[in-house]
Design a protein around this motif. Structure first.
Motif, short mmCIF file in Angstrom:
data_model
loop_
_atom_site.label_atom_id
_atom_site.label_comp_id
_atom_site.label_asym_id
_atom_site.label_seq_id
_atom_site.Cartn_x
_atom_site.Cartn_y
_atom_site.Cartn_z
N ASP A 131 -12.77 18.82 -3.26
CA ASP A 131 -14.28 17.64 -1.67
C ASP A 131 -13.20 16.86 -1.59
N LEU A 132 -13.39 16.05 -2.43
CA LEU A 132 -12.90 14.73 -2.33
C LEU A 132 -11.79 14.38 -2.84
N VAL A 133 -10.77 13.30 -2.65
CA VAL A 133 -10.11 12.61 -3.33
C VAL A 133 -10.59 11.17 -3.29
N VAL A 134 -10.02 10.74 -4.42
CA VAL A 134 -10.65 8.74 -4.68
C VAL A 134 -8.84 8.37 -5.45
N GLY A 135 -8.18 7.47 -4.49
CA GLY A 135 -7.03 6.46 -5.16
C GLY A 135 -7.86 5.23 -6.08
N ALA A 136 -7.23 5.58 -7.39
CA ALA A 136 -7.74 4.50 -8.25
C ALA A 136 -6.65 3.94 -8.89
N GLN B 267 -2.17 -9.21 -3.11
CA GLN B 267 -3.88 -9.07 -3.10
C GLN B 267 -3.34 -8.14 -2.11
N ILE B 268 -3.79 -7.00 -2.04
CA ILE B 268 -4.81 -6.03 -0.84
C ILE B 268 -5.86 -6.47 -0.30
N LYS B 269 -5.45 -6.27 1.29
CA LYS B 269 -6.35 -6.43 1.94
C LYS B 269 -6.40 -5.20 3.09
N MET B 270 -7.59 -4.21 3.06
CA MET B 270 -7.37 -3.35 4.51
C MET B 270 -8.53 -2.89 4.99
N ASP B 271 -8.53 -2.71 5.95
CA ASP B 271 -9.31 -3.26 7.19
C ASP B 271 -10.62 -1.73 7.16
N THR B 272 -10.16 -0.22 6.56
CA THR B 272 -10.74 0.45 6.16
C THR B 272 -10.27 1.25 4.92
N TRP B 273 -11.83 0.88 3.88
CA TRP B 273 -10.50 2.06 2.35
C TRP B 273 -10.70 3.58 2.64
N SER B 274 -10.70 3.85 3.89
CA SER B 274 -11.65 5.61 3.43
C SER B 274 -10.98 6.28 4.59
N GLU B 275 -10.18 7.18 4.19
CA GLU B 275 -9.47 8.35 6.03
C GLU B 275 -10.13 9.57 5.29
N GLY B 276 -10.98 10.15 6.66
CA GLY B 276 -10.81 11.97 5.97
C GLY B 276 -12.14 11.92 4.66
N ARG B 277 -12.08 12.44 4.18
CA ARG B 277 -12.15 13.03 2.46
C ARG B 277 -11.47 12.49 1.55
N VAL B 278 -11.05 10.95 1.69
CA VAL B 278 -10.57 10.22 0.74
C VAL B 278 -10.74 8.81 0.75
N THR B 279 -11.12 8.43 -0.33
CA THR B 279 -11.43 7.47 -0.50
C THR B 279 -10.77 6.18 -1.34
N LEU B 280 -10.82 4.78 -1.54
CA LEU B 280 -9.49 3.89 -2.45
C LEU B 280 -10.85 3.07 -2.89
N LEU B 281 -10.20 3.10 -4.45
CA LEU B 281 -11.28 2.47 -5.38
C LEU B 281 -10.59 1.27 -5.66
N GLY B 282 -11.12 0.27 -6.41
CA GLY B 282 -10.87 -1.07 -7.09
C GLY B 282 -9.40 -1.65 -6.70
N ASP B 283 -7.86 -2.01 -7.15
CA ASP B 283 -7.03 -2.48 -6.65
C ASP B 283 -6.39 -1.80 -5.90
N ALA B 284 -6.87 -0.23 -5.55
CA ALA B 284 -6.21 0.61 -5.33
C ALA B 284 -6.47 -0.12 -3.17
N ALA B 285 -7.64 -0.39 -3.40
CA ALA B 285 -7.99 -0.76 -2.06
C ALA B 285 -8.41 -2.23 -1.88
N HIS B 286 -8.69 -2.86 -3.02
CA HIS B 286 -8.15 -4.14 -2.73
C HIS B 286 -8.50 -5.82 -3.88
N CYS B 287 -7.29 -5.12 -4.37
CA CYS B 287 -7.14 -6.14 -5.27
C CYS B 287 -6.71 -7.79 -5.07
N ALA B 288 -7.83 -8.12 -6.34
CA ALA B 288 -7.97 -9.50 -6.28
C ALA B 288 -6.85 -10.18 -6.66
N VAL C 168 -17.86 -1.48 -10.86
CA VAL C 168 -18.92 -2.02 -9.39
C VAL C 168 -18.38 -1.25 -9.03
N GLY C 169 -16.98 -0.99 -8.19
CA GLY C 169 -17.09 0.01 -7.34
C GLY C 169 -17.28 1.10 -7.75
#
Length: 375
Positions: free
Chosen positions: A150-155, A274-295, A308-309
């Motif tokens: 149903d969904l995919v999360v890139g962690a 650092q990873i900086k993105m305008d959005t972390w989600s596309e359709g049924r896929v979203t990103l989490l942790g360093d994949a989305a916003h590595c600090a 927390v994410g």
């Protein structure tokens, strides 16, 4: 939402997400490139809001039993002459009287993993293609047969394979911070007693700290590089050579560190970015942790952002059958927390006194109201 969710990556972000998705009645499946849970890595900090998440998982007591205890730190010059000492705070963990938990990455992952017995893991495999449709996602793998979720999360970290497949090349989102860092494990041949020692020459340097109640050391070696270096992320010997070349000439214990580095079984090396993105989600896929916003490890908040994410994402998915709405709420709640914590990694270490950095960290670690997440 009663969904099947593929999670790419089995480190802290992915494992914590698997826990909370199952708590919400969903079915997580985890794919991990490594043949088993990854070992090694650095001591990490569970702070503020992340500590509340750990508490809600019922794991705080167990984590504290495994926590790394430090009596303080010293700073030495390249020849080993002590220039600073503190028994009140340490650069790796902040104030020693803090309620934060410093714990080895692998120990925290093991604690959470033990709570999700029965979750399906696809070890030694990775995603090769993602095909989205209105009613689901078909995923192709290197080893396993294609499956539908149903969904995919890139962690899957700073160099996220999922992000590359869905959002495009890493270069679009990665911001180099001018430093490379390595860390590896060694027995405590120095005889340090719950202590950490840092060394630098203004640009290059590192640290050595005791872990596992003085039984082991984690040795950190790093160097400045204004521009990204082109190297093979899977060629460990080439990475070790980069470190050895840059730290040649240091005195004190550094030559011994480099010699032992070549024999180290568990070795990590990467750019501080650092990873900086305008959005972390596309359709049924979203990103989490360093994949989305590595600090970057320089922030000291990567673990907290991941935990927390994962909590916020799972609870938002549990509130609605509309995944797009859930993803939007997840991003809206997490972005301010991410931004204030990413800013920590940009502080100039030469111009920011340790006391000020500790105060900034204390303010950032609680910059999200978990009680309002599902309000």
């Amino acid at each position: 939402m009663n969904a099947t969710v593929l999670i790419s990556g089995s480190s802290i972000a992915g494992t914590t997400l698997a826990y909370w998705l199952r708590e919400q009645g969903m079915t997580p499946v985890v794919v991990e490139r490594a043949p088993h849970l990854r070992r090694g890595g650095q001591a990490i900090d569970v702070r503020g809001a992340a500590l509340h998440v750990l508490r809600r998982m019922g794991l705080e007591t167990k984590a504290r039993a495994l926590a790394n205890r430090s009596n303080g730190m010293s700073m030495v010059d390249p020849e080993g002459n002590e220039i600073f000492r503190s028994e009140e705070f340490a650069l790796s963990s902040g104030g020693l009287a803090s309620d934060d938990i410093e714990i080895l990455r692998e120990d925290l992952v093991d604690l959470v993993h033990a709570e999700i017995d029965g979750v399906e893991y696809l070890y030694g495999d990775s995603i090769t293609a993602i095909h989205q449709a209105a009613d689901g996602v078909t995923v192709e793998f290197e080893q396993a047969a294609p499956r539908r979720f149903d969904l995919v999360v890139g962690a899957d970290g700073l160099h996220s394979n999922t992000r590359g497949l869905v959002f495009g090349p890493e270069a679009r989102y990665s911001h180099h911070l001018g430093t490379y860092l390595s860390v590896f494990t060694e027995e405590n041949y120095l005889g340090l007693d719950h202590w950490q020692t840092w060394f630098n020459n203004g640009t290059d340097g590192g640290a050595v700290m005791t872990v596992r109640d003085n039984a082991e050391l984690r040795i950190y070696l790093g160097f400045a590089a204004p521009e990204p270096i082109d190297y093979d992320h899977r060629d460990v010997n080439a990475q070790k050579q980069l470190v050895a070349d840059r730290l040649t000439g240091f005195g004190w214990e550094v030559p011994g560190f480099i010699e032992r580095m070549w024999k180290a079984e568990h070795f990590y090396f990467d750019a501080m970015a650092q990873i900086k993105m305008d959005t972390w989600s596309e359709g049924r896929v979203t990103l989490l942790g360093d994949a989305a916003h590595c600090a970057a490890p320089l922030s000291g908040q990567g673990t907290s952002l991941a935990m927390v994410g994962a909590y916020v994402l799972a609870l938002e998915l549990g509130r609605t059958d509309d995944h797009e709405l859930a993803f939007a709420r997840y991003e809206r709640r997490m972005r301010p927390f991410v931004e204030v914590n990413q800013a920590l990694a940009l502080l100039d270490p030469q111009a920011t006194p340790p006391e000020e950095r500790t105060a900034r960290t204390d303010a950032a670690k609680d910059a999200i109201d978990l009680d309002a997440v599902v309000g």
